[in-house]
Design a protein around this motif. Structure first.
Motif, PDB file in Angstrom:
ATOM      1  N   LEU A  30       0.835  -1.200   0.000  1.00 10.61           N
ATOM      2  CA  LEU A  30       0.000   0.000   0.000  1.00 10.61           C
ATOM      3  C   LEU A  30       0.873   1.254   0.000  1.00 10.61           C
ATOM      4  CD1 LEU A  30      -2.853   1.207   0.184  1.00 10.61           C
ATOM      5  CD2 LEU A  30      -2.618   1.109   2.657  1.00 10.61           C
ATOM      6  N   VAL A  31       1.879   1.273   0.836  1.00 11.18           N
ATOM      7  CA  VAL A  31       2.799   2.412   0.870  1.00 11.18           C
ATOM      8  C   VAL A  31       3.515   2.546  -0.469  1.00 11.18           C
ATOM      9  CG1 VAL A  31       4.889   3.333   1.961  1.00 11.18           C
ATOM     10  CG2 VAL A  31       3.092   2.306   3.376  1.00 11.18           C
ATOM     11  N   TRP A  72       2.509   1.496  -3.498  1.00  8.17           N
ATOM     12  CA  TRP A  72       1.593   1.978  -4.536  1.00  8.17           C
ATOM     13  C   TRP A  72       1.262   3.446  -4.329  1.00  8.17           C
ATOM     14  CZ3 TRP A  72       1.213   0.128  -9.045  1.00  8.17           C
ATOM     15  CH2 TRP A  72       1.344  -1.236  -9.280  1.00  8.17           C
ATOM     16  N   GLY A  73       1.180   3.866  -3.076  1.00  8.12           N
ATOM     17  CA  GLY A  73       0.950   5.286  -2.800  1.00  8.12           C
ATOM     18  C   GLY A  73       2.084   6.149  -3.324  1.00  8.12           C
ATOM     19  N   PHE A  97       1.895   6.229  -7.094  1.00  3.75           N
ATOM     20  CA  PHE A  97       0.834   7.146  -7.512  1.00  3.75           C
ATOM     21  C   PHE A  97       1.306   8.599  -7.455  1.00  3.75           C
ATOM     22  CE2 PHE A  97      -2.584  10.025  -6.222  1.00  3.75           C
ATOM     23  CZ  PHE A  97      -3.375   9.956  -7.350  1.00  3.75           C
TER      24      PHE A  97
END
Length: 188
Positions: free
Chosen positions: A101-102, A104-105, A108
């Motif tokens: 998640l980190v 992909w953040g 992004f």
């Protein structure tokens, strides 16, 4: 703690976190300042988050004035961060559990910055030099320019719908399946 000037407290209250810090509440002030900076950063992605900046500013302003009255009354709580982030070990464990998640953040944010700061700028200058900004390509550019905000709005709506729906419960059948009873008597 020495009483602080009411006028200076009022003046510092206009800057998120400064009123709290002026009164000696450094952790609380830093928390408010970081919340305001986060809201400002989110506004960079989507204009709708500017409302969040206003909310953080108002909370900071009135919290600073309320803190002054609580200090003067002798009922002020000790200084602490507004948002309990836990210990650094907890943060490391969270990143270890949610490393994708980190990651992909960060991807992004990097792709957005590349798109917004480089690709759109180059496309604009190319279309302008070619004299194509007034035609169909100018309209395509306008849509591409607003694409991150559109995607951000769609993501917020999708997360909202997901949160409203809540966790999915396994569907129970309307009937119970027939289970034959086992015969526990032995035949003689």
């Amino acid at each position: 703690m020495k009483n602080k000037s009411g006028f200076l407290t009022l003046c510092f209250s206009f800057v998120p976190g400064a009123g709290q810090m002026y009164q000696g509440y450094m952790r609380r002030g830093v928390s408010v300042l970081l919340a305001f900076c986060a809201a400002f950063w989110l506004t960079w992605f989507m204009d709708a988050f500017s409302v969040l900046m206003g909310v953080v500013w108002m909370v900071s302003f009135f919290d600073s004035l309320n803190l002054r009255s609580r200090i003067l009354s002798g009922i002020a709580e000790p200084d602490d961060f507004l948002f309990d982030m836990g210990s650094w070990a907890d943060m490391k464990a969270l990143v270890a559990r949610r490393h994708k998640l980190v990651g992909w953040g960060l991807v992004f944010v990097g792709v957005y910055a590349l798109y917004n700061k480089f690709i759109l700028g180059q496309l604009y200058w190319y279309l302008e030099d070619m004299g194509l900004m007034n035609g169909v390509l100018g309209n395509v550019y306008a849509v591409l320019n607003r694409m991150p905000e559109l995607l951000g709005c769609m993501a917020v709506i999708a997360v909202g719908v997901w949160l409203v729906k809540g966790p999915q419960q396994p569907e129970k059948p309307d009937y119970e399946e027939y289970q034959p009873q086992s015969d526990t008597h032995e035949e003689e």
